[in-house]
Design a protein around this motif. Structure first.
Motif, short mmCIF file in Angstrom:
data_model
loop_
_atom_site.label_atom_id
_atom_site.label_comp_id
_atom_site.label_asym_id
_atom_site.label_seq_id
_atom_site.Cartn_x
_atom_site.Cartn_y
_atom_site.Cartn_z
N GLU A 49 0.82 -1.21 0.00
CA GLU A 49 0.00 0.00 0.00
C GLU A 49 0.86 1.26 0.00
N VAL A 50 1.91 1.26 0.80
CA VAL A 50 2.81 2.43 0.84
C VAL A 50 3.49 2.63 -0.52
N LEU A 51 3.93 1.55 -1.13
CA LEU A 51 4.66 1.66 -2.40
C LEU A 51 3.77 2.13 -3.54
N ARG A 52 2.47 2.01 -3.40
CA ARG A 52 1.57 2.54 -4.44
C ARG A 52 1.75 4.05 -4.63
N TYR A 53 2.11 4.72 -3.54
CA TYR A 53 2.34 6.16 -3.63
C TYR A 53 3.61 6.47 -4.40
N CYS A 54 4.50 5.51 -4.50
CA CYS A 54 5.80 5.72 -5.14
C CYS A 54 5.82 5.26 -6.60
N GLU A 55 4.66 4.93 -7.15
CA GLU A 55 4.65 4.46 -8.53
C GLU A 55 5.27 5.49 -9.45
N MET A 56 5.99 4.99 -10.40
CA MET A 56 6.68 5.86 -11.34
C MET A 56 5.66 6.54 -12.26
N THR A 57 5.87 7.82 -12.49
CA THR A 57 4.98 8.58 -13.37
C THR A 57 5.81 9.28 -14.43
N PRO A 58 5.23 9.50 -15.61
CA PRO A 58 5.99 10.20 -16.65
C PRO A 58 6.31 11.62 -16.22
N ILE A 113 6.42 12.01 -0.45
CA ILE A 113 5.92 12.55 0.82
C ILE A 113 4.74 11.71 1.31
N ASP A 114 3.80 11.43 0.41
CA ASP A 114 2.62 10.64 0.79
C ASP A 114 3.02 9.24 1.25
N GLY A 139 9.57 8.23 8.10
CA GLY A 139 8.82 7.40 7.16
C GLY A 139 9.74 6.67 6.20
N GLY A 140 10.80 7.34 5.77
CA GLY A 140 11.77 6.71 4.89
C GLY A 140 12.48 5.55 5.56
N GLU A 141 12.78 5.70 6.83
CA GLU A 141 13.44 4.60 7.57
C GLU A 141 12.50 3.41 7.72
N ILE A 142 11.24 3.67 8.03
CA ILE A 142 10.27 2.58 8.15
C ILE A 142 10.15 1.84 6.82
N LEU A 143 10.05 2.60 5.74
CA LEU A 143 9.93 1.98 4.42
C LEU A 143 11.21 1.25 4.04
N SER A 144 12.34 1.83 4.38
CA SER A 144 13.62 1.19 4.10
C SER A 144 13.72 -0.16 4.79
N ARG A 145 13.31 -0.21 6.05
CA ARG A 145 13.32 -1.49 6.79
C ARG A 145 12.37 -2.49 6.15
N ALA A 146 11.22 -2.01 5.68
CA ALA A 146 10.26 -2.90 5.02
C ALA A 146 10.87 -3.49 3.75
N ASN A 147 11.59 -2.66 3.00
CA ASN A 147 12.22 -3.14 1.78
C ASN A 147 13.33 -4.14 2.08
N LEU A 148 14.10 -3.89 3.14
CA LEU A 148 15.16 -4.84 3.53
C LEU A 148 14.57 -6.17 3.94
N GLU A 149 13.46 -6.14 4.69
CA GLU A 149 12.80 -7.38 5.11
C GLU A 149 12.30 -8.14 3.88
N ALA A 150 11.72 -7.41 2.92
CA ALA A 150 11.21 -8.06 1.71
C ALA A 150 12.34 -8.67 0.91
N ASP A 151 13.46 -7.93 0.79
CA ASP A 151 14.61 -8.45 0.06
C ASP A 151 15.18 -9.68 0.74
N ALA A 152 15.21 -9.69 2.07
CA ALA A 152 15.72 -10.85 2.80
C ALA A 152 14.83 -12.06 2.57
N GLY A 153 13.54 -11.82 2.45
CA GLY A 153 12.61 -12.92 2.20
C GLY A 153 12.73 -13.48 0.79
#
Length: 128
Positions: free
Chosen positions: A43-52, A66-67, A112-126
């Motif tokens: 859900e958080v990463l939906r805000y980061c979708e790449m846009t033209p 920011i969102d 927020g960036g740190e929380i998301l960063s940790r989430a990405n590290l956990e996902a990568d570890a998985g």
């Protein structure tokens, strides 16, 4: 020993803003965060979708970043220690929504960036 793939929603990690790391340990603001679940991360990463942004180029917009950080705080910030108001009085923890009212934009981006960063590290570890 293999690393477990499941995360504990009750397990937290501390985070101190870069600007406060030199403060004495008993005085610096410490944020208590938890790792996002897979669904929350998605859900958080939906805000980061790449846009033209320009023909042939795609980028994450600043508004999206920011969102995403604000949403990561809503899901992952569970408390703080040593937070004070401008008048020096203690600012009690209430909720992530209250935190978004109290924290400035730079702090929101960093926490927020740190929380998301940790989430990405956990996902990568998985996925390793």
């Amino acid at each position: 020993m293999p690393r477990p793939f499941a995360i504990s929603k009750s397990e937290t990690f501390p985070y101190v803003l870069e600007t406060n790391r030199e403060d004495p340990e008993g005085e610096r603001v410490t944020f208590r965060c938890r790792t996002l679940t897979g669904g929350q991360r998605t859900e958080v990463l939906r805000y980061c979708e790449m846009t033209p942004t320009e023909p042939g180029q795609r980028s994450t917009t600043m508004r999206g970043t920011i969102d995403a950080c604000r949403k990561a705080i809503e899901f992952g910030l569970v408390g703080w220690d040593n937070m004070t108001r401008p008048d020096g009085k203690p600012e009690p923890w209430r909720s992530p929504t209250h935190a978004l009212q109290v924290l400035g934009p730079e702090a929101q981006m960093e926490v927020g960036g740190e929380i998301l960063s940790r989430a990405n590290l956990e996902a990568d570890a998985g996925n390793a």
